[in-house]
Design a protein around this motif. Structure first.
Motif, short mmCIF file in Angstrom:
data_model
loop_
_atom_site.label_atom_id
_atom_site.label_comp_id
_atom_site.label_asym_id
_atom_site.label_seq_id
_atom_site.Cartn_x
_atom_site.Cartn_y
_atom_site.Cartn_z
N UNK A 120 0.95 -1.27 0.12
CA UNK A 120 -0.08 -0.02 0.02
C UNK A 120 0.98 1.21 -0.11
N UNK A 121 2.16 1.02 0.38
CA UNK A 121 3.08 2.30 0.28
C UNK A 121 3.51 2.43 -0.93
N UNK A 122 3.96 1.46 -1.63
CA UNK A 122 4.50 1.75 -3.05
C UNK A 122 4.34 0.41 -3.72
N UNK A 123 4.34 0.48 -5.59
CA UNK A 123 4.22 -0.58 -6.17
C UNK A 123 5.54 -1.30 -6.37
N UNK A 124 5.49 -2.61 -6.62
CA UNK A 124 6.73 -3.54 -6.83
C UNK A 124 6.67 -4.07 -8.25
N UNK A 125 7.52 -3.53 -9.14
CA UNK A 125 7.38 -4.38 -10.56
C UNK A 125 8.27 -5.45 -10.51
#
Length: 419
Positions: free
Chosen positions: A368-373
């Motif tokens: 929820x804090x940042x996406x991970x690709x």
């Protein structure tokens, strides 16, 4: 007389300026000063040194912002070269790259698993010399060889700390011995760590990024890079995700742990599972007595891509297990990118990428804090070999040292300590 802080730290500062030019591809002196925080006269002096050594060249003019258009600086790709050697159980890959990381030459051949090291290393050296001769690279411009393999290792001594593929390799000084035969520095490193840093050098990741690499060849390894530096741990045997336990009651692994990921998701595990499937081994022409797991795994992966009803679930199960590993390292290191590298991702990479991304999206702690690709490596199956060559360039050049400065070619210990 007091020593200038910049001059006393000149090699490190010079290396930082070189790395800024490398990362930018094309940059002016004014931009270098702004990016580095150094004064324009200091930048001019450092750039002059780099140009005298032939590492950097002027490459036309930039866009004017009101005054005289700035002169742009770029690396001189042909100024230096390095060699990467991937030493795998079943396969060996050798690449030559230039200063910009471009692949100049490549060769591959059957692995040296069945050879004792005293026979394998002269054979490897002959292959290295042959590929350098084939592309007519001046040996004086070759900074060294990055020899990458599986772990555990003693990087600084250049030893493999594993009885794989045979007990003769345990504690054998592979890097010092190969350096002696070749007459040039040899750096030993982990294949997954090498694959990870290769992405940074080739400019495919944000220089400030914290990212991980899952490397799959015969086995499974991992690497983490933060702001351009490989996370090493206390002995450079870090992020061994293939040997994290996913079943505390699982079978004992050769590493000493139980229920290791590699024994559930690795190519050898997938091949073993396929051999127990009714009729699958015959349909895919798998060799029940074979030891070339990469070859048989590629057949299973190709069948999975084609939607084979027995092969597809095997690859998907492997991918889900790897997704679990990706979630683990992402949560431990708060990563924003996972790179999939190595020859075992070549055929069914899209299946792995899709399913690992799903697991990361669903289960990562900081989702929820940042996406991970999750992305494929730009170097594909040669990621480890290219990364090994990159580690030599990084060791020598961003540390602010060259052979011209040292006055002699460094030995293996000097190379490994400069990282």
């Amino acid at each position: 007389m007091a020593t200038s802080p910049v001059r006393s730290n000149r090699p490190k500062t010079r290396g930082a300026v070189f790395d800024l030019i490398r990362a930018a591809r094309s940059i002016s002196r004014v931009e270098l000063a702004a990016s580095s925080g150094l004064t324009p006269p200091t930048i001019s002096g450092l750039v002059r040194d780099l140009m005298i050594e032939g590492l950097v060249v002027e490459a036309g003019r930039g866009v004017s912002t009101g005054g005289k258009p700035p002169t742009l600086l770029q690396l001189n790709p042909s100024a230096r070269y390095s060699v990467g050697v991937q030493l795998e159980r079943n396969t060996c890959v050798i690449v030559v790259i230039d200063l910009a990381g471009h692949r100049v030459a490549r060769t591959s051949f059957r692995g040296t698993a069945q050879m004792p090291p005293e026979h394998a290393l002269p054979f490897l050296a002959a292959q290295v010399n042959a590929i350098l001769d084939a592309v007519a690279v001046d040996r004086g411009k070759v900074l060294g060889v990055g020899l990458v393999s599986y772990g555990p290792q003693d990087r600084h001594a250049g030893l493999l700390l594993s009885p794989q593929p045979t007990g003769e390799w345990l504690d054998y000084p592979v890097a010092p011995r190969l350096a002696e035969i070749l007459g040039m520095p040899v750096l030993l490193d982990n294949d997954a760590a090498a694959a990870a840093i290769g992405e940074y050098w080739l400019g495919t990741v944000d220089p400030c990024s914290a990212y991980g690499c899952i490397y799959m060849a015969t086995g499974i390894g991992g690497g983490v890079v933060v702001a351009g530096e490989v996370y090493r741990g206390s002995s450079s045997n870090s992020v061994e995700i293939g040997h994290i336990s996913i079943d505390v009651h699982g079978d004992e692994c050769s590493c000493g742990n139980r229920g290791c990921l590699e024994n559930y998701a690795g190519p050898a595990a997938v091949v073993r599972q396929a051999l127990t499937g009714p009729g699958l081994a015959e349909q895919l022409a798998l060799d029940p007595a074979g030891t070339d797991f990469l070859h048989d795994f590629a057949r299973i992966a190709a069948a999975a891509n084609a939607g084979h009803p027995q092969a597809r679930p095997l690859i998907e199960q492997s991918a889900r297990y790897l997704g679990c590993a990706a979630v683990t390292i992402t949560s431990l290191f708060d990563l924003d990118l996972i790179v999939l590298a190595g020859p075992s991702f070549t055929v069914a990479g899209s299946i792995y990428q899709t399913l690992i991304q799903q697991e990361v999206d669903r289960r990562t702690f900081a989702r929820r804090a940042h996406p991970v690709r999750v992305v494929p490596s730009v170097s594909g199956p040669d990621a480890a070999a290219i990364g090994g060559a990159v580690l030599v360039l990084q060791s020598e050049l961003t540390a602010g040292r060259t052979r011209a400065q040292d006055g002699a070619a460094p030995g293996v210990a000097e190379v490994t300590q400069s990282i």
